[in-house]
Design a protein around this motif. Sequence first.
Motif, PDB file in Angstrom:
ATOM      1  N   ASP A  17       1.227  -1.287  -0.393  1.00 18.76           N
ATOM      2  CA  ASP A  17      -0.330  -0.145   0.066  1.00 18.76           C
ATOM      3  C   ASP A  17       0.992   1.333   0.042  1.00 18.76           C
ATOM      4  N   SER A  75      -5.618  -5.009   0.005  1.00 19.62           N
ATOM      5  CA  SER A  75      -4.363  -5.646  -0.763  1.00 19.62           C
ATOM      6  C   SER A  75      -4.187  -7.079  -0.109  1.00 19.62           C
ATOM      7  N   GLY A 262       0.794   6.850   6.800  1.00 22.79           N
ATOM      8  CA  GLY A 262       0.202   8.377   7.199  1.00 22.79           C
ATOM      9  C   GLY A 262      -0.558   8.393   6.603  1.00 22.79           C
TER      10      GLY A 262
ATOM     11  N   ASP B 156      -0.268   4.673  14.756  1.00 24.23           N
ATOM     12  CA  ASP B 156      -0.894   5.007  13.628  1.00 24.23           C
ATOM     13  C   ASP B 156      -0.533   4.853  12.102  1.00 24.23           C
ATOM     14  N   LYS B 157       0.274   5.288  11.279  1.00 23.70           N
ATOM     15  CA  LYS B 157       0.853   5.415  10.057  1.00 23.70           C
ATOM     16  C   LYS B 157       0.895   3.696  10.169  1.00 23.70           C
ATOM     17  N   ILE B 158       1.782   2.368  10.859  1.00 26.86           N
ATOM     18  CA  ILE B 158       1.573   1.376  10.909  1.00 26.86           C
ATOM     19  C   ILE B 158       0.109   0.810  10.923  1.00 26.86           C
ATOM     20  N   ARG B 159      -0.386   1.407  11.552  1.00 27.35           N
ATOM     21  CA  ARG B 159      -1.438   0.836  11.400  1.00 27.35           C
ATOM     22  C   ARG B 159      -2.326   0.814   9.852  1.00 27.35           C
ATOM     23  N   ASP B 160      -2.376   1.788   9.450  1.00 29.31           N
ATOM     24  CA  ASP B 160      -2.098   1.764   8.010  1.00 29.31           C
ATOM     25  C   ASP B 160      -2.415   0.762   7.217  1.00 29.31           C
ATOM     26  N   THR B 161      -1.118   0.135   6.975  1.00 29.96           N
ATOM     27  CA  THR B 161      -0.738  -0.542   6.457  1.00 29.96           C
ATOM     28  C   THR B 161      -0.914  -1.921   7.029  1.00 29.96           C
ATOM     29  N   HIS B 165      -3.799  -4.575   4.620  1.00 26.62           N
ATOM     30  CA  HIS B 165      -3.192  -6.055   4.119  1.00 26.62           C
ATOM     31  C   HIS B 165      -2.876  -7.123   5.718  1.00 26.62           C
ATOM     32  N   HIS B 166      -3.594  -6.962   6.432  1.00 27.23           N
ATOM     33  CA  HIS B 166      -4.167  -8.705   7.682  1.00 27.23           C
ATOM     34  C   HIS B 166      -3.054  -8.505   8.689  1.00 27.23           C
ATOM     35  N   ARG B 167      -2.134  -7.936   8.398  1.00 29.48           N
ATOM     36  CA  ARG B 167      -0.414  -8.111   9.072  1.00 29.48           C
ATOM     37  C   ARG B 167      -1.111  -8.263  10.654  1.00 29.48           C
ATOM     38  N   PHE B 169       1.717  -6.991  13.376  1.00 31.61           N
ATOM     39  CA  PHE B 169       3.320  -5.807  13.533  1.00 31.61           C
ATOM     40  C   PHE B 169       3.356  -5.991  14.845  1.00 31.61           C
ATOM     41  N   GLU B 249      -0.770 -11.870   8.521  1.00 38.54           N
ATOM     42  CA  GLU B 249       1.266 -12.447   7.512  1.00 38.54           C
ATOM     43  C   GLU B 249       2.060 -11.432   8.781  1.00 38.54           C
ATOM     44  N   ARG B 251       5.178  -8.487  10.534  1.00 36.90           N
ATOM     45  CA  ARG B 251       5.971  -8.110  10.328  1.00 36.90           C
ATOM     46  C   ARG B 251       6.192  -7.545  11.495  1.00 36.90           C
ATOM     47  N   THR B 253       8.550  -3.878  13.262  1.00 33.94           N
ATOM     48  CA  THR B 253      10.095  -2.969  13.019  1.00 33.94           C
ATOM     49  C   THR B 253       9.875  -2.774  14.582  1.00 33.94           C
TER      50      THR B 253
END
Lengths: 327, 327, 327, 327
Positions: A17, A75, A262, B156-161, B165-167, B169, B249, B251, B253
Amino acid sequence: MATPNQKRLGVLTSGGDSPGMNAAVRAVVRTAVASGWDVIGIRRGYNGIFTHNFVKMNSRSVANIIDKGGTILGSSRSNRFMDSAGRADAVNILREAGIDGMIIIGGNGSLTGALELEKLGMPVVGLPASIDNDLVGTDMAIGVDTCLNTIMEALDKIRDTASSHHRAFIIEVMGRNCGYLALMASLNGGADVVITPDRTPTLEEVSQMLRQSRTFGRSHAIIVVAEGSSLKSDEIAHYLTKEIMDYYETRLTILGHVQRGGSPSAFDRIIATRLGARAVQTLLSGKSGVMCGLVQGRLCETPLSEVVGRVKEVDAEIYELIRIMSH
Amino acid sequence: MATPNQKRLGVLTSGGDSPGMNAAVRAVVRTAVASGWDVIGIRRGYNGIFTHNFVKMNSRSVANIIDKGGTILGSSRSNRFMDSAGRADAVNILREAGIDGMIIIGGNGSLTGALELEKLGMPVVGLPASIDNDLVGTDMAIGVDTCLNTIMEALDKIRDTASSHHRAFIIEVMGRNCGYLALMASLNGGADVVITPDRTPTLEEVSQMLRQSRTFGRSHAIIVVAEGSSLKSDEIAHYLTKEIMDYYETRLTILGHVQRGGSPSAFDRIIATRLGARAVQTLLSGKSGVMCGLVQGRLCETPLSEVVGRVKEVDAEIYELIRIMSH
Amino acid sequence: MATPNQKRLGVLTSGGDSPGMNAAVRAVVRTAVASGWDVIGIRRGYNGIFTHNFVKMNSRSVANIIDKGGTILGSSRSNRFMDSAGRADAVNILREAGIDGMIIIGGNGSLTGALELEKLGMPVVGLPASIDNDLVGTDMAIGVDTCLNTIMEALDKIRDTASSHHRAFIIEVMGRNCGYLALMASLNGGADVVITPDRTPTLEEVSQMLRQSRTFGRSHAIIVVAEGSSLKSDEIAHYLTKEIMDYYETRLTILGHVQRGGSPSAFDRIIATRLGARAVQTLLSGKSGVMCGLVQGRLCETPLSEVVGRVKEVDAEIYELIRIMSH
Amino acid sequence: MATPNQKRLGVLTSGGDSPGMNAAVRAVVRTAVASGWDVIGIRRGYNGIFTHNFVKMNSRSVANIIDKGGTILGSSRSNRFMDSAGRADAVNILREAGIDGMIIIGGNGSLTGALELEKLGMPVVGLPASIDNDLVGTDMAIGVDTCLNTIMEALDKIRDTASSHHRAFIIEVMGRNCGYLALMASLNGGADVVITPDRTPTLEEVSQMLRQSRTFGRSHAIIVVAEGSSLKSDEIAHYLTKEIMDYYETRLTILGHVQRGGSPSAFDRIIATRLGARAVQTLLSGKSGVMCGLVQGRLCETPLSEVVGRVKEVDAEIYELIRIMSH
């Protein structure tokens, strides 16, 4: 309800994304609706075709998403779409769902899929969304500008700390095959050394550049490394920790997935909105198999066949500019 | 020029930098000047004593720094200050420089040094500055609030991603011996699981919690890990990658040094300014060997001997609150 | 579905919105659900009672809202609730809807309404949400910290410009009857003069303070005015434009409604979550007619009758601190 | 010390400040130093020529300013430079100071001054810095992108509040003779109506558009007004307060000087750095009387005589795009 002759558009986001994907989806949906089309969102990328993960969309479906990161359509990877039998199935499923054309929003892999759909007779227009900015056919992909700002803000914060402690910071940024982010981040963040897949100095050269920058009176050093470089960030950290210990303490930070997230920047909202509208108009005008992009400040189309599988080159002058600015 | 009877104050920052240190230095300098003191900034922490890295400061020296991260006085380690002979030298050097009292801004190690100086007869007042919030004697140390906001924005940014993608983190945050940042970040960032030095679930329990959260209909999972936990973030990542692959999935960070930087938040500027002024008043009133802090909403002093070598406990109820909120 | 004996909780937000209201609603809903309650959201404030604007809520209803400004429940004025007949109707409507208790989130006016509902026999717990920080019974209301950060960022930006042009900037901030925001913004933004409903200098005194600050070598001046001050920001601007033209060019900026918006800060998410959970526990424990607040760092309850109609006083020492810091 | 044959460059910033001016000054200084030039900064705009407000600059003078808003060189108006006698004096003073060429950073007025200097025989290259984006000869002036992001963030905050209260917000943004900021802010902020100097609907049309947007199910309305429009924001507020009171409560916010401030965005740092370096190279190559700009993605020069006194037109298609997106 679709009227008998109403055209039906499918839209999906795919691959990693990037910020502004939602703004692009919003523009696609609202432009299509304004043009009298029926719109179907396909969730979770190409995979959603096989799982019939379809959702009818109207102008309200995309309200309040222009400022959201990520993608409301989701995605994911699709192994089934990887082989030709799967792709043939996909086109059949789309046709059965009454879909007359597709807009595919994503990076190189996603647009490769778009080209395959087109070859099987499905009208397709692609939109470039990727933080790497490696896509041929657009000066800036959707998401790059936000990502550059995210990296820049991280570098601004790290400089606070680096400067207080006389440290050398190695910062790994995204970019698997393209040094664009690393280069521009170096320009914006006042880096001393930049390491990209295109230009990789030796460890000795890195250490030499840092010694030299110290003689300019700098209180800290910043080394930006693109993740796809052949010289890895942890190797550099390991080497420098001993090699320049008389000059700087060495630290490593891998920025990671914050770079994808973001709320999209002003620039990304503008290009996502303009390109989203353009993609619908392009499909409406009967064109297919192209990607809409921003080239030299103007919207234009490039055949998908010229986009996929290639990597855009970065401007070599930027390396020299970084060198001069690091003095 | 100092008049014959004018008192002379020394101020230094030490240890890891934290946002708001500059606001504290500014408040110390301006309050001291307004009280008729002469102020000497000592650069690069305790090390600057030995190198006579002294700078005369006035109100203008601290103009335009309230919004800057890091510390204009710099910081570094001092091996010489680690042994008692070195500390005796330090006190002599300070006395020769005419310094009548010291304000030391930093975390646990820095305040331990402050206590040692005090034992050698140098009047000293400490100020708590540390992003970890592990210091006894203050509800919030200078820098904690900014750090919490930095972590929150990253989450907040990582939650977007993650959501796109059903990840799952795994996010490693700072906190070597204290889970405060991890806990509060989990509360603010909507984490499913939090792992701290105080409470460390087994890998099986982590995976069980994630499976359960999936049944609540969540589209992603967030696991926040304090760096000082006995269960390491990369172990968790390695385990979950296989264990929950049907759900998410995985990930990893590691937020890293961005957590120390940035322009201080409103809260940090307020407490840094109030505590900086208070420290000068405390020294002026003849008290020494104490740290000024914010306890239950009020400024007060705690003997340095009760501060150093201890770790503040976090509120155990927060764990339960995170559990309820993750449903 | 509510089981026969299941308790049903109503929740509403009212008055001016403040950042963190959504985090509070989320905490109320999830804590209530975890406690076995049924939850009804009432939309558009007290007005929603009369229009039966009710929505059943569960844990999913409040997913992904912790970081959103405003209030998903909406807010509006209700003239009907202003008179006693209306309020009696409201209680009847709530009872008919099977509501056993209410949580009201808002400022002074909203909590006055809460007290009235309680007097009519409806169990009620209030939560303080207001950017003004004028509420007795809590050291910080939900939204204040975010608002302070928003104002601070605006002041940081304006200082860039003020400093480049040798300008005096008058900044009007919110605060109808309370100078808290103006005071703290002055502390954080390095203001030279602060004007509040409590302490209003004469125009001559303002101009005198600015002339004096110029002699300290400052390159610009910042005057922060609370909107509820008797001396109005445009009067000051008009006066200073001529009076100090030899020192500074004068400019006026009214920050306006941006002060209410934005993603809540770490502090606001923490207190909103903790207070939201606490409110449900308080109601569950049989208490009513109280507001949950944060007093001296601890959660506690204050009778609504002691909260409504009063204005919290600000710490007078802050005025002196601002004066010293402006040198 | 300048060697006998060393060239000496003067640099000044003038007019309203814009974010990125410092990044441009930094690039000018470091490129000039790397090219063997001596650099003199002239403080406080053209006025600084008359007051001999000169400062010798080297690479260290511009350290740590790439991320700072405003301009370290300052800016102000100069009445003396307005008449031809004054300008002749200015050129003499510059020559006496040994200055061989000038780089002038600013907007239309500043570049008009640059052209006048050039006519008097002083080699001059201009750089476009202005938040308005009204300058011919560059697609984006330095500062525009940061300003767009500042406005966008304000609109995002105001939407939180607008949406919670069913309000119509009128937002006045900068732009005295150019609607660019208003247009792009409308695109990014999801505005319903945009009012610019180029296209001004009647009050009846505005109210009609808002009534229509309400029928699309929108919960709030945003009207963006460029300050230079013939229809003033307060007139619109006054009219709508009554006219659409059944639909929305009306509120007015004038964003003001926050729009000029802030740390420059990634885009602005990039173009400021590239254009700053280009300006020095242009002067070095013997060209004069031109402005360096970014046209269709490439750096290029435009004669100052074609830049000054003109206003760039905005893309008319954007109006239609905003209309479609507001549905």
